[in-house]
Design an enzyme around this catalytic site. Structure first.
Site, PDB file in Angstrom:
ATOM      1  N   LYS A 140       0.873  -1.173   0.000  1.00 25.81           N
ATOM      2  CA  LYS A 140       0.000   0.000   0.000  1.00 25.81           C
ATOM      3  C   LYS A 140       0.913   1.226   0.000  1.00 25.81           C
ATOM      4  O   LYS A 140       1.969   1.208   0.638  1.00 25.81           O
ATOM      5  CB  LYS A 140      -0.861  -0.022   1.270  1.00 25.81           C
ATOM      6  CG  LYS A 140      -1.646   1.261   1.536  1.00 25.81           C
ATOM      7  CD  LYS A 140      -2.860   1.380   0.650  1.00 25.81           C
ATOM      8  CE  LYS A 140      -3.491   2.754   0.684  1.00 25.81           C
ATOM      9  NZ  LYS A 140      -4.409   2.962  -0.462  1.00 25.81           N
ATOM     10  N   CYS A 182      -2.081   9.012  -7.711  1.00 29.38           N
ATOM     11  CA  CYS A 182      -3.280   8.751  -6.921  1.00 29.38           C
ATOM     12  C   CYS A 182      -4.323   9.842  -7.182  1.00 29.38           C
ATOM     13  O   CYS A 182      -4.068  11.018  -6.947  1.00 29.38           O
ATOM     14  CB  CYS A 182      -2.970   8.698  -5.429  1.00 29.38           C
ATOM     15  SG  CYS A 182      -4.478   8.411  -4.465  1.00 29.38           S
ATOM     16  N   LYS A 205       4.968   4.954 -11.208  1.00 25.48           N
ATOM     17  CA  LYS A 205       3.615   4.534 -11.577  1.00 25.48           C
ATOM     18  C   LYS A 205       2.836   5.694 -12.195  1.00 25.48           C
ATOM     19  O   LYS A 205       2.660   6.740 -11.580  1.00 25.48           O
ATOM     20  CB  LYS A 205       2.883   4.010 -10.338  1.00 25.48           C
ATOM     21  CG  LYS A 205       1.506   3.472 -10.665  1.00 25.48           C
ATOM     22  CD  LYS A 205       1.015   2.573  -9.568  1.00 25.48           C
ATOM     23  CE  LYS A 205      -0.370   2.072  -9.828  1.00 25.48           C
ATOM     24  NZ  LYS A 205      -0.838   1.238  -8.725  1.00 25.48           N
TER      25      LYS A 205
HETATM   26  C1  LIG Z   1      -8.933  -0.014  -3.118  1.00 23.75           C
HETATM   27  C2  LIG Z   1      -7.760   0.378  -3.966  1.00 23.75           C
HETATM   28  C3  LIG Z   1      -6.677   1.041  -3.390  1.00 23.75           C
HETATM   29  C4  LIG Z   1      -5.579   1.429  -4.152  1.00 23.75           C
HETATM   30  N1  LIG Z   1      -4.521   2.048  -3.546  1.00 23.75           N
HETATM   31  C5  LIG Z   1      -3.427   2.369  -4.286  1.00 23.75           C
HETATM   32  C6  LIG Z   1      -2.280   2.945  -3.664  1.00 23.75           C
HETATM   33  O1  LIG Z   1      -2.231   3.157  -2.454  1.00 23.75           O
HETATM   34  N2  LIG Z   1      -1.216   3.252  -4.454  1.00 23.75           N
HETATM   35  C7  LIG Z   1      -1.204   3.006  -5.806  1.00 23.75           C
HETATM   36  O2  LIG Z   1      -0.208   3.279  -6.452  1.00 23.75           O
HETATM   37  N3  LIG Z   1      -2.266   2.439  -6.405  1.00 23.75           N
HETATM   38  C8  LIG Z   1      -3.373   2.124  -5.687  1.00 23.75           C
HETATM   39  N4  LIG Z   1      -4.449   1.526  -6.307  1.00 23.75           N
HETATM   40  C9  LIG Z   1      -4.408   1.289  -7.766  1.00 23.75           C
HETATM   41  C10 LIG Z   1      -4.002  -0.137  -8.111  1.00 23.75           C
HETATM   42  O3  LIG Z   1      -2.703  -0.437  -7.638  1.00 23.75           O
HETATM   43  C11 LIG Z   1      -4.075  -0.381  -9.620  1.00 23.75           C
HETATM   44  O4  LIG Z   1      -3.196   0.519 -10.255  1.00 23.75           O
HETATM   45  C12 LIG Z   1      -5.451  -0.194 -10.200  1.00 23.75           C
HETATM   46  O5  LIG Z   1      -6.434  -0.630  -9.288  1.00 23.75           O
HETATM   47  C13 LIG Z   1      -5.656  -0.893 -11.541  1.00 23.75           C
HETATM   48  O6  LIG Z   1      -5.484  -2.287 -11.418  1.00 23.75           O
HETATM   49  P1  LIG Z   1      -6.702  -3.339 -11.180  1.00 23.75           P
HETATM   50  O7  LIG Z   1      -7.748  -3.031 -12.207  1.00 23.75           O
HETATM   51  O8  LIG Z   1      -6.093  -4.684 -11.289  1.00 23.75           O
HETATM   52  O9  LIG Z   1      -7.223  -3.064  -9.815  1.00 23.75           O
HETATM   53  C14 LIG Z   1      -5.565   1.146  -5.547  1.00 23.75           C
HETATM   54  C15 LIG Z   1      -6.645   0.471  -6.116  1.00 23.75           C
HETATM   55  C16 LIG Z   1      -7.737   0.084  -5.366  1.00 23.75           C
HETATM   56  C17 LIG Z   1      -8.873  -0.636  -6.017  1.00 23.75           C
END
Ligand SMILES: Cc1cc2nc3c(=O)[nH]c(=O)nc-3n(C[C@H](O)[C@H](O)[C@H](O)COP(=O)(O)O)c2cc1C
Ligand SMILES: Cc1cc2nc3c(=O)[nH]c(=O)nc-3n(C[C@H](O)[C@H](O)[C@H](O)COP(=O)(O)OP(=O)(O)OC[C@H]3O[C@@H](n4cnc5c(N)ncnc54)[C@H](O)[C@@H]3O)c2cc1C
Lengths: 296, 246
Positions: free
Chosen positions: A46, A131, A166
């Site tokens: 996280k 973010c 990222k």
């Molecule tokens: C609940 C949640 C919390 C997230 N928190 C972060 C975070 O703290 N830092 C970050 O770089 N990305 C965060 N993301 C983004 C994910 O790492 C990822 O880039 C994004 O969800 C797309 O991938 P997915 O479709 O497989 O979820 C978060 C995503 C979700 C759903």
């Protein structure tokens, strides 16, 4: 059939190219009861902030067609607590830990990078400049090539650890940011973070999220992620970690064909805690020609 | 596979029960804990749905969930009278704390909030604690209930079943009649009801918040407490009412 899925990404040795995405896997411990951490390519934590951060008011999650909106707001206990409390648990596992860091300024990114470089357990850093759910910093860095480069340079100076940056999909041309960040010293890129979105409850006539807007993730965003990985792969030489809606080995393969060297799984973990393990098993069964970049 | 089909999907607003069979962790379940269930195999609905444990049969390694049909997820589940092939994650969360030294307990349920309190009532009875369960709702509920070994008081706002009035009215009377004798108090139901209960007395409340991971990883199901945000899935779903910022 593939017998060896191991890769080296920006100097980090991975057993396989499938990692847990930041913010969806806690600090590893949360999922350790349901999923064998030793089998995962890497865990991205996280996002960690310098000082403790409370996060956004609830509701923080809303489900949308084949996706979810989230507005967690980078809730974090701060870097000191992360090192003292969360990191020791991972000592007994044989899995690279990539620390995701989120600063409110380039100085904070540098400070975080410096502090985390002292820990032997950290294999690399992922700079979260994307973010969408915080007012200060966050996506603002990731939407401007100069600001993105500044943050990357500051972190680069502060650490020898591999640096993954990222990227945000909430931009007109992601390749401009990608190139700027590559030039500033990034070792790899990861994309995409969530897409800025919103949903309204028509019964209460109020937004479904406490923060009003949030980030969209899950299968709904996969075609956008694939397109952005494909575009970026043609614009830079550094490796790309692709993500966005990956739920199965087939989904992951789509990213490899688009030009990704590795993938991350986010929302998929919520749907099935063994999602990553099943994807890895699926990749071992896939033909090696499917794990490389397509010719298009 | 030997799932028993109900044949149809239930209509919105109705209450359904599904028996989950061959669940290895059933003997470990404690009142107040929950499970998450994947409702289908595709991407709609996407997230797993959380449900409290309504009843447990430890010998048969089975348990029941009781739920109101809200949307796609609960509609999907309503096809199953019994199931042994669903994707279920649990036990999750912390259950209610039981104080064996306090021999009287009052449980306050608002509507479908009865689900975890039935299991709790049955466990308290096993510990020889006197249990009164108050079930309040807007109107008569079509919930199959069999209170064995404890007292069930029903009240409705429109008077269509039991006493006319609010669950909190009955609670107030009950607390006063106890004359300050030690009492264990538990509540589960809509947030507005829980808040009203918390204003009358300290108690253990089981909270709900929309959740994604269910295991404390995503920080989605936040609830504001005096000690900052806590997660319903990992720190709860049972909280002390005095710790919550209502
Ligand atoms: C609940 C949640 C919390 C997230 N928190 C972060 C975070 O703290 N830092 C970050 O770089 N990305 C965060 N993301 C983004 C994910 O790492 C990822 O880039 C994004 O969800 C797309 O991938 P997915 O479709 O497989 O979820 C978060 C995503 C979700 C759903
Ligand atoms: C710990 C916990 C235990 C629960 N136990 C029970 C139970 O024993 N019986 C029962 O009937 N319900 C219970 N719920 C609520 C239940 O999870 C939701 O009603 C269900 O997820 C709705 O899914 P759906 O697809 O049918 O409806 P959807 O179309 O997804 O939603 C319908 C409505 O329910 C709300 N909702 C969706 N997910 C949740 C959620 N996770 N928590 C609260 N509200 C939600 C939505 O905002 C919407 O207003 C519990 C919730 C939690 C957090």
């Amino acid at each position: 059939m593939v017998t060896d899925l191991s890769i080296e990404l920006a100097g980090i040795k991975l057993k396989n190219p499938v990692m847990a995405a930041s913010g969806t896997f806690g600090y590893g411990k949360e999922y350790s009861e349901f999923c064998d951490l030793n089998q995962i390519g890497a865990i991205v934590t996280k996002s960690i902030t310098l000082k403790p951060k409370e996060g956004n008011p609830p509701p923080r999650i809303a489900e949308t067609p084949s996706g979810i909106l989230n507005a967690i707001g980078l809730q974090s206990d701060g870097v000191e607590k992360f090192i003292a409390k969360a990191l020791p648990f991972l000592e007994k596992f044989d899995v690279p830990v990539i620390a995701s860091i989120a600063g409110g300024s380039k100085e904070e990114f540098a400070e975080l990078a410096k502090i985390l470089s002292k820990s032997k357990r950290i294999a690399g850093l992922e700079l979260n400049i994307s973010c969408p759910n915080v007012k200060k910093g966050g996506m603002l860095f990731g939407c401007d090539p100069d600001a993105a480069a500044e943050v990357t340079k500051a972190a680069r100076k502060a650490t020898k650890l591999p640096l993954i940056v990222k990227l945000s999909p909430n931009v007109t041309d992601i390749t401009l940011i990608a190139k700027a960040v590559e030039k500033a010293g990034a070792d790899a890129l990861s994309l995409i973070n969530t897409l800025l979105g919103m949903a309204i409850d028509i019964n209460t006539k109020k937004p479904k999220l406490g923060n009003i807007t949030g980030g969209l993730s899950g299968p709904a965003i996969r075609p956008i992620a694939i397109r952005m990985v494909w575009q970026t792969a043609q614009a830079v030489k550094i490796p790309i970690v692709g993500m966005g809606g990956i739920m199965t080995a087939e989904d992951a393969i789509e990213f490899f064909l688009a030009g990704a060297s590795a993938v991350q799984v986010g929302t998929g973990n919520f749907v099935d805690p063994k999602c990553i393990i099943k994807i890895i098993e699926g990749l071992y069964k896939a033909g090696p020609d499917l794990l490389t970049r397509g010719d298009f | 596979m030997s799932s028993k089909w109900r044949g149809t999907q239930a209509a919105k607003g109705t209450v359904c029960k599904t028996v989950i069979r061959r669940f290895e962790s059933a003997p470990r379940l404690i009142p107040g804990q929950f499970v998450t269930i994947r409702c289908g195999t595709g991407t709609e609905p996407l997230l797993r749905r959380p449900f409290a444990v309504h009843r447990v049969n430890r010998e048969e390694k089975s348990f029941e969930i009781l739920y109101e049909i809200k949307g796609e997820g609960t509609r999907f589940l309503s096809q199953y009278e019994e199931a042994d092939d669903l994707d279920i994650l649990g036990p999750l969360g912390n259950g209610f704390k039981i104080d064996l030294n306090i021999k009287n307990a009052i449980l306050v349920a608002g509507g479908i909030g009865i689900a975890p309190l039935t299991f709790l009532a049955e466990e308290l009875v096993k510990e020889k604690i006197n249990v009164t369960l108050i079930l309040g709702s807007k109107t008569k509920l079509d919930i199959p209930l069999s209170a064995i070994g404890y007292k069930l008081l029903i009240c409705t706002e429109d008077g269509s079943e039991g006493t006319k009035g609010l669950a909190t009215d009955l609670l107030n009377e009950f607390v006063r009649a106890q004359n300050f004798a030690p009492l264990q108090i538990y509540a589960c139901g809509p947030k507005a009801m829980l808040k009203a209960v918390a204003q009358i007395t300290n108690c253990q409340v089981s909270l709900e918040e929309i959740m994604a991971c269910g295991v404390g990883a995503c920080l989605g199901c936040a609830v504001k407490t005096k000690d900052g945000y806590k997660m319903v899935c990992k720190d709860g779903p049972v909280f002390n009412s005095e710790d919550i910022i209502w």
